[in-house]
Design an enzyme around this catalytic site. Sequence first.
Site, PDB file in Angstrom:
ATOM      1  N   PHE A  73       2.328   1.919  -3.349  1.00 40.14           N
ATOM      2  CA  PHE A  73       1.262   2.364  -4.247  1.00 40.14           C
ATOM      3  C   PHE A  73       0.978   3.852  -4.012  1.00 40.14           C
ATOM      4  O   PHE A  73       0.858   4.631  -4.958  1.00 40.14           O
ATOM      5  CB  PHE A  73      -0.004   1.538  -4.000  1.00 40.14           C
ATOM      6  CG  PHE A  73      -1.116   1.857  -4.956  1.00 40.14           C
ATOM      7  CD1 PHE A  73      -1.165   1.254  -6.207  1.00 40.14           C
ATOM      8  CD2 PHE A  73      -2.106   2.769  -4.619  1.00 40.14           C
ATOM      9  CE1 PHE A  73      -2.183   1.555  -7.095  1.00 40.14           C
ATOM     10  CE2 PHE A  73      -3.128   3.082  -5.506  1.00 40.14           C
ATOM     11  CZ  PHE A  73      -3.170   2.463  -6.748  1.00 40.14           C
ATOM     12  N   CYS A  79      23.541 -22.920  19.810  1.00 42.77           N
ATOM     13  CA  CYS A  79      23.535 -24.279  20.332  1.00 42.77           C
ATOM     14  C   CYS A  79      24.944 -24.822  20.113  1.00 42.77           C
ATOM     15  O   CYS A  79      25.514 -24.669  19.036  1.00 42.77           O
ATOM     16  CB  CYS A  79      22.503 -25.089  19.546  1.00 42.77           C
ATOM     17  SG  CYS A  79      22.682 -26.862  19.719  1.00 42.77           S
ATOM     18  N   LYS A 132      -5.284   7.894   7.607  1.00 43.82           N
ATOM     19  CA  LYS A 132      -4.787   6.522   7.481  1.00 43.82           C
ATOM     20  C   LYS A 132      -3.787   6.151   8.578  1.00 43.82           C
ATOM     21  O   LYS A 132      -2.988   6.976   9.007  1.00 43.82           O
ATOM     22  CB  LYS A 132      -4.086   6.350   6.118  1.00 43.82           C
ATOM     23  CG  LYS A 132      -4.957   6.603   4.909  1.00 43.82           C
ATOM     24  CD  LYS A 132      -5.914   5.474   4.640  1.00 43.82           C
ATOM     25  CE  LYS A 132      -5.250   4.315   3.959  1.00 43.82           C
ATOM     26  NZ  LYS A 132      -5.172   4.409   2.517  1.00 43.82           N
ATOM     27  N   LYS A 151     -16.124  12.800   8.690  1.00 44.02           N
ATOM     28  CA  LYS A 151     -17.076  13.472   7.805  1.00 44.02           C
ATOM     29  C   LYS A 151     -17.671  14.636   8.570  1.00 44.02           C
ATOM     30  O   LYS A 151     -18.010  14.476   9.758  1.00 44.02           O
ATOM     31  CB  LYS A 151     -18.224  12.523   7.433  1.00 44.02           C
ATOM     32  CG  LYS A 151     -17.778  11.278   6.713  1.00 44.02           C
ATOM     33  CD  LYS A 151     -18.919  10.289   6.572  1.00 44.02           C
ATOM     34  CE  LYS A 151     -18.403   9.001   5.956  1.00 44.02           C
ATOM     35  NZ  LYS A 151     -19.359   7.911   6.068  1.00 44.02           N
ATOM     36  N   ARG A 173     -18.328  -1.016  -6.475  1.00 42.31           N
ATOM     37  CA  ARG A 173     -17.965   0.348  -6.802  1.00 42.31           C
ATOM     38  C   ARG A 173     -17.519   0.494  -8.261  1.00 42.31           C
ATOM     39  O   ARG A 173     -17.784   1.505  -8.894  1.00 42.31           O
ATOM     40  CB  ARG A 173     -16.853   0.825  -5.866  1.00 42.31           C
ATOM     41  CG  ARG A 173     -16.452   2.247  -6.180  1.00 42.31           C
ATOM     42  CD  ARG A 173     -15.654   2.872  -5.084  1.00 42.31           C
ATOM     43  NE  ARG A 173     -14.287   2.395  -5.085  1.00 42.31           N
ATOM     44  CZ  ARG A 173     -13.304   2.969  -4.401  1.00 42.31           C
ATOM     45  NH1 ARG A 173     -13.561   3.998  -3.634  1.00 42.31           N
ATOM     46  NH2 ARG A 173     -12.092   2.496  -4.445  1.00 42.31           N
ATOM     47  N   CYS A 223      21.884 -32.067  16.801  1.00 41.46           N
ATOM     48  CA  CYS A 223      20.691 -31.350  17.262  1.00 41.46           C
ATOM     49  C   CYS A 223      19.619 -31.435  16.174  1.00 41.46           C
ATOM     50  O   CYS A 223      19.876 -31.147  15.002  1.00 41.46           O
ATOM     51  CB  CYS A 223      21.053 -29.891  17.541  1.00 41.46           C
ATOM     52  SG  CYS A 223      19.630 -28.846  17.870  1.00 41.46           S
ATOM     53  N   GLU A 260     -19.688  -1.144   3.523  1.00 49.15           N
ATOM     54  CA  GLU A 260     -18.507  -1.973   3.280  1.00 49.15           C
ATOM     55  C   GLU A 260     -18.820  -3.445   3.500  1.00 49.15           C
ATOM     56  O   GLU A 260     -19.404  -3.817   4.520  1.00 49.15           O
ATOM     57  CB  GLU A 260     -17.410  -1.518   4.262  1.00 49.15           C
ATOM     58  CG  GLU A 260     -16.013  -1.777   3.806  1.00 49.15           C
ATOM     59  CD  GLU A 260     -15.529  -0.767   2.758  1.00 49.15           C
ATOM     60  OE1 GLU A 260     -16.304   0.129   2.349  1.00 49.15           O
ATOM     61  OE2 GLU A 260     -14.374  -0.912   2.339  1.00 49.15           O
ATOM     62  N   LYS A 313     -12.353   3.181   9.518  1.00 45.53           N
ATOM     63  CA  LYS A 313     -12.409   2.876   8.089  1.00 45.53           C
ATOM     64  C   LYS A 313     -12.141   1.390   7.900  1.00 45.53           C
ATOM     65  O   LYS A 313     -10.997   0.936   7.990  1.00 45.53           O
ATOM     66  CB  LYS A 313     -11.369   3.713   7.348  1.00 45.53           C
ATOM     67  CG  LYS A 313     -11.415   3.563   5.847  1.00 45.53           C
ATOM     68  CD  LYS A 313     -10.496   4.584   5.201  1.00 45.53           C
ATOM     69  CE  LYS A 313     -10.515   4.494   3.698  1.00 45.53           C
ATOM     70  NZ  LYS A 313      -9.991   3.235   3.174  1.00 45.53           N
ATOM     71  N   ASP A 324       0.836  -1.198   0.000  1.00 40.02           N
ATOM     72  CA  ASP A 324       0.000   0.000   0.000  1.00 40.02           C
ATOM     73  C   ASP A 324       0.871   1.247   0.000  1.00 40.02           C
ATOM     74  O   ASP A 324       0.582   2.229  -0.672  1.00 40.02           O
ATOM     75  CB  ASP A 324      -0.903   0.025   1.245  1.00 40.02           C
ATOM     76  CG  ASP A 324      -1.961  -1.067   1.164  1.00 40.02           C
ATOM     77  OD1 ASP A 324      -1.927  -1.839   0.179  1.00 40.02           O
ATOM     78  OD2 ASP A 324      -2.796  -1.149   2.073  1.00 40.02           O
TER      79      ASP A 324
HETATM   80  S1  IVH Z   1     -17.681   7.241   3.020  1.00 39.93           S
HETATM   81  C1  IVH Z   1     -17.842  10.042  -0.113  1.00 39.93           C
HETATM   82  N1  IVH Z   1     -17.358   5.956   5.246  1.00 39.93           N
HETATM   83  O1  IVH Z   1     -13.209   4.043   2.144  1.00 39.93           O
HETATM   84  C2  IVH Z   1     -17.481   9.164   0.936  1.00 39.93           C
HETATM   85  N2  IVH Z   1     -16.144   5.227   3.346  1.00 39.93           N
HETATM   86  O2  IVH Z   1     -11.445   5.724   0.217  1.00 39.93           O
HETATM   87  C3  IVH Z   1     -16.960   7.874   0.527  1.00 39.93           C
HETATM   88  N3  IVH Z   1     -14.755   3.251   3.746  1.00 39.93           N
HETATM   89  O3  IVH Z   1     -14.754   3.620  -0.960  1.00 39.93           O
HETATM   90  C4  IVH Z   1     -17.325   6.794   1.367  1.00 39.93           C
HETATM   91  N4  IVH Z   1     -15.282   2.999   5.854  1.00 39.93           N
HETATM   92  O4  IVH Z   1     -14.757   1.651   0.664  1.00 39.93           O
HETATM   93  C5  IVH Z   1     -17.004   6.051   3.954  1.00 39.93           C
HETATM   94  N5  IVH Z   1     -17.179   4.897   7.286  1.00 39.93           N
HETATM   95  C6  IVH Z   1     -16.836   4.994   6.014  1.00 39.93           C
HETATM   96  C7  IVH Z   1     -15.938   4.084   5.402  1.00 39.93           C
HETATM   97  C8  IVH Z   1     -15.621   4.248   4.070  1.00 39.93           C
HETATM   98  C9  IVH Z   1     -14.578   2.515   4.846  1.00 39.93           C
HETATM   99  C10 IVH Z   1     -14.088   2.995   2.445  1.00 39.93           C
HETATM  100  C11 IVH Z   1     -15.027   2.894   1.285  1.00 39.93           C
HETATM  101  C12 IVH Z   1     -14.628   3.990   0.348  1.00 39.93           C
HETATM  102  C13 IVH Z   1     -13.215   4.236   0.755  1.00 39.93           C
HETATM  103  C14 IVH Z   1     -12.804   5.657   0.440  1.00 39.93           C
END
Ligand code: IVH
Length: 676
Positions: A37, A427, A309, A285, A140, A434, A177, A119, A34
């Site tokens: 990436f 050892c 993250k 959010k 998605r 052994c 999810e 997340k 990750d």
């Molecule tokens: S909200 C516009 N809420 O994270 C908002 N996403 O990188 C987009 N994810 O595609 C989604 N937990 O797969 C939201 N509580 C959460 C989440 C969540 C995991 C994942 C989801 C999304 C990705 C965004």
Amino acid sequence: MNKSLIKKKYKEKIKSLDHYNKRYYNENISDITDAKFDVLKKEIIELESKYNFLKNQNSPVSRVGFKPSKNFRKVAHRKPMLSLANAFDEEDLLNFEKKIFNYLDKKDNFQIEYSAEPKIDGISASLNYKNGKLTIGLSRGDGKEGEDITSNLKTISDIPKIISSEDFPKEIDIRGEVFIQNSDFEKLNEKFANPRNAASGSLRQKNPDETKKIPLKFIAYTYGYEKGLKVSCQSDYLKKLKQWGFKVNPLNKTIVGVKNLMANYDDMEKKRSELDFDIDGIVYKINNFEMQKRLGNVANAPRWAIAHKFSANSGISKIIDIDIQVGRTGALTPVAKIKPINIGGVVVSNATLHNEDEILRKDIRVGDTAVIERAGDVIPHIISVDLVKRPKKSNKFNFPNKCPSCGSETIKEFNSLTKKNDAVRRCSSEGFKCKKVAIEKLKHFVSKEAFNIDGLGKKIVKNFWDLNIIKLPQDIFNLDYKKIELMDGWGKQSVANLRYSINERKNISLERFIYSLGIRHIGLENAKLISRYSKSSKNFILLSKNKNFEDLLNIDGIGETQINSIKIFFLNLENLKVINELDKILKIDNAIEFKKNGSLMNKTFMFTGKLQGMSRAEAKSLIEQNSGSIISNVSKRLNYLITGEKPTKRKVETAKELKIKILSQTEWLKILNKTS
Ligand code: IVH
């Protein structure tokens, strides 16, 4: 760099990003960590922002996911499924908030309320309900179009099929999810690198009956298209979801202020290993929907949300036990067994503790909560332990002074170079006495660079040792195949194959033979040097009789340490017996005489791509026989780059830039034939 070179570099990066995306989203395979990436993505964004001429609509960084696979019918999302921007530290969060303040023209003392949601690292899905009935479920996909995976989603018991609540909207896309719990993941027989891959693989099966076999879960957290949704903030929406019969994350919270977001983040990171589902960060959010609406989206992500993250290369987990592993050279290596934790997409359950001193220095104990780091392909290791979280009754770890395998005394050798005792405890048994050491020696003997015996892998070696079939290397060449044929898991064909590959290896080069003995400090390179010096197995074995070890000092690259180790090896009668027995059974080729002034003298070569009809080792040796040398990167020092099948583009391009001669395998062989 000129414009065309920048464009080329940019295109290359996009191509590899596309490749990884395709593997990840369509084939459920992660070929890249990750962290790597993220770096690749960042490099693309940086290039785009630096060079305006690169901005193209096709940039994969403004796309979400990857095109849906051909296996499923494609359906457009009525509202796109967005992605989230990432934050990695407090500064990123402060910037995120500042931008919002600016956008909404708020003063610094304004307080924003956030919905903070762990997340979950799974696969997002969008469920369309019409008049309370689940009609269609989509993956998605690329964010605009998803795959119709309704039948698979319907197998998930967390997903309500019919909702009769009065206040349930007339029509709504419930999004959330799909994931697999860690405890269920551990029970799976199939090999997946992590729970996310398992969930993705299961969800995208063609056959829903297969999906049913893996216990998938669903947690809801947002919505897409809606008609008749009467809520004004995210926390109320989450409450409603629960009332309608959806599962929501029990760890969701509403929080005010970045400082408090940080405290919650630290707390979650510590709790992470105790959860039964993988989380890779926290999503924040803005709670108020009105504010969300005003803020809107940028490219493919909302301005009102961000994903904070967790580090991609470290995690926190509990040490369940400390095991002592015994290696081929008798070295005792402590290994911490930890509660499995997903670090950057890899489930880690072991972490090396290196040696006794390391445990003492860091005072690492069973029961401790520890920070574990996994960087690149290196074995995960423990960075530190949390003294606050240490259980009251914990004991200092006592490193065993007896070998846990054979009970022999363990010793720390005196290192004459550093004038100190080694950090590694070993050892003190010798030869094959052994059990653990013997098995490791045998595994080394059959390994790729040594005898390379197909069909005699590590597990079989251990099994054959346990069954008294192979105790010493020579036993491999005297197997009772009739007996093996009758054993569980073996049959006529597999035994015939094994016999064939063992017989094939009875003819071996002297350097491989020396390497396979597993003499401490004699790796591939040193074995090669000694083989060139000894010329024949006879001379090599004579070393033990004549005891003229000091002569080896004439070899450039061999020093006291290696000579000492060879001496110790030959002083052991069991080792001598092994060598003599093997010499009787095997046909050990003399070392190839290298031309001193061969025609490739002072010329350097490098290979890229797969060669036809010969291994890299053989090709290397052909060059060395003619006094040429091999180097391992493209630099001005390189004279020839030899390209096989699918050469690494970057290497070829750099070679071109440096005006290095590029040869195909045929062209190279022609030169060789002329010269030898
Ligand atoms: S909200 C516009 N809420 O994270 C908002 N996403 O990188 C987009 N994810 O595609 C989604 N937990 O797969 C939201 N509580 C959460 C989440 C969540 C995991 C994942 C989801 C999304 C990705 C965004």
